[in-house]
Structure formats: structure tokens, C-alpha cells
Design an enzyme around this catalytic site. Sequence first.
Site, PDB file in Angstrom:
ATOM      1  N   ILE A 105       0.715  -1.131   0.128  1.00 32.57           N
ATOM      2  CA  ILE A 105       0.018  -0.070  -0.050  1.00 32.57           C
ATOM      3  C   ILE A 105       0.816   1.199  -0.131  1.00 32.57           C
ATOM      4  O   ILE A 105       2.061   1.185   0.411  1.00 32.57           O
ATOM      5  CB  ILE A 105      -0.841   0.016   1.309  1.00 32.57           C
ATOM      6  CG1 ILE A 105      -1.934   1.185   1.238  1.00 32.57           C
ATOM      7  CG2 ILE A 105      -0.246  -0.294   2.318  1.00 32.57           C
ATOM      8  CD1 ILE A 105      -3.149   1.105   2.455  1.00 32.57           C
ATOM      9  N   CYS A 106       0.249   2.403  -0.386  1.00 34.76           N
ATOM     10  CA  CYS A 106       0.841   3.694  -0.700  1.00 34.76           C
ATOM     11  C   CYS A 106       2.112   3.869  -1.444  1.00 34.76           C
ATOM     12  O   CYS A 106       2.327   3.516  -2.522  1.00 34.76           O
ATOM     13  CB  CYS A 106       1.108   4.106   0.965  1.00 34.76           C
ATOM     14  SG  CYS A 106       1.561   5.763   1.229  1.00 34.76           S
ATOM     15  N   ALA A 107       3.213   4.016  -0.674  1.00 30.95           N
ATOM     16  CA  ALA A 107       4.444   4.082  -1.570  1.00 30.95           C
ATOM     17  C   ALA A 107       5.008   2.607  -1.752  1.00 30.95           C
ATOM     18  O   ALA A 107       5.985   2.502  -2.778  1.00 30.95           O
ATOM     19  CB  ALA A 107       5.623   4.871  -0.762  1.00 30.95           C
ATOM     20  N   HIS A 127       0.296   5.349  -4.010  1.00 28.93           N
ATOM     21  CA  HIS A 127      -0.172   6.434  -3.619  1.00 28.93           C
ATOM     22  C   HIS A 127       0.135   7.445  -4.867  1.00 28.93           C
ATOM     23  O   HIS A 127       1.082   7.061  -5.665  1.00 28.93           O
ATOM     24  CB  HIS A 127       0.982   7.075  -2.528  1.00 28.93           C
ATOM     25  CG  HIS A 127       0.448   8.113  -2.045  1.00 28.93           C
ATOM     26  ND1 HIS A 127       0.802   9.490  -2.588  1.00 28.93           N
ATOM     27  CD2 HIS A 127      -0.310   8.524  -0.927  1.00 28.93           C
ATOM     28  CE1 HIS A 127       0.339  10.490  -1.928  1.00 28.93           C
ATOM     29  NE2 HIS A 127      -0.294   9.993  -0.895  1.00 28.93           N
TER      30      HIS A 127
END
Length: 190
Positions: A105-107, A127
Amino acid sequence: MSKRALVVIADGTEEIEAVTVIDVLRRATVDVCVASCQLTQELQIKASRGVKLVADSHIDECVDYSFDLIVLPGGMPGAEHLRDCPTLTTMLTCQQKAERWIAAICAAPAVVLSAHNLIANAKATCHPAFLQQLQAKQVVSDQAVVVDEKHALITSQGPGTAMIFALKLVEILMGEKKAQEVGQPMVLLS
């Protein structure tokens, strides 16, 4: 037979993403091991917003175990620390070869998985700030969570999508009914 998940953390990990995933998976009775990737072998990490989290074990102690799912929370510089952990890289490569689930998730999809060429043939998201670094076959920017069943990969966008991401992990591991049973008391699913 209980499902097993490994959630990997390091200094700078995004705490919402880590804690939400750990909490939701445990509510679903998944056997969750939280592992630190600290070079110092420390179990305690300082997350991206200063929250201190304590892992169950160090990543080096997890190598000989098999997990149905390995989860990589984002956050910076947490994702960079995960990327730079040789033990984790080996485990992710083995996880992929065994066709077992990896979630990021995200970066983390861009910073960790792209850096080690573990996402090149897959469909994924991350992200928005890292989309240009995401080296996936199909980059998806308009979905909170992307599941690529062919490559046993689940990716998500960031802290605001962490709950949806965590419930999708439950659904993948335990089925849609279990995800609903976990989500309804949290007043997320109706």
C-alpha cells in the site's frame, strides 16, 4: 487451518496502514506476525508520525516460515527501509515464485516492489505521488484497491484506503462472508 500473514514494519512506516491491516486481519482470526526490518535487530520502530510500534519478531527470524500473505505498509522512509532489507527481498521473491499473496500500500508498491522487479507484469496501484515510479504492466490510478489474481498481488493507494485494503485482504484469505462479518461491527460494511 489458520491463515498466516506477515506484516513488515521499519522506522518511518505509515502507522495507519500498518495498524489497520494488523487489527483487521486479527479480527478475522488470521495468524499475524509483525516483523521489524530494523538493521539494529530492534523490535520497536518509530513510525512516520512518531507513533512507536513493537514487532513480534525481527524479519531474520521469519525466513524459515511460510506465509499465505506478506503485507508491506507504505510511508516514507519506511518503504525505503523495506526496500533495502535483503532478508525481506529474498522472502518476497520466494513468495512470488510460490504464487502466494503479496500486498503493498501507498509508497510500497513503487518503492519496494518496482525496485526489485516484483510487479513488472502485474496490474497495480499506489499513492498518487509515486505513480510515475510504479513499473507495473498496468498502472491503475482510479481504484482504492487493485487485485491482480494472476500475480497474487493486492495493492492500494494510501492511509485513506487502509480499511478497504485490509478488508480486501480478509476477503482474499478467508472469503467474502468473513470480510463482511469483520466489517459490519466496525460500521464499515452494511
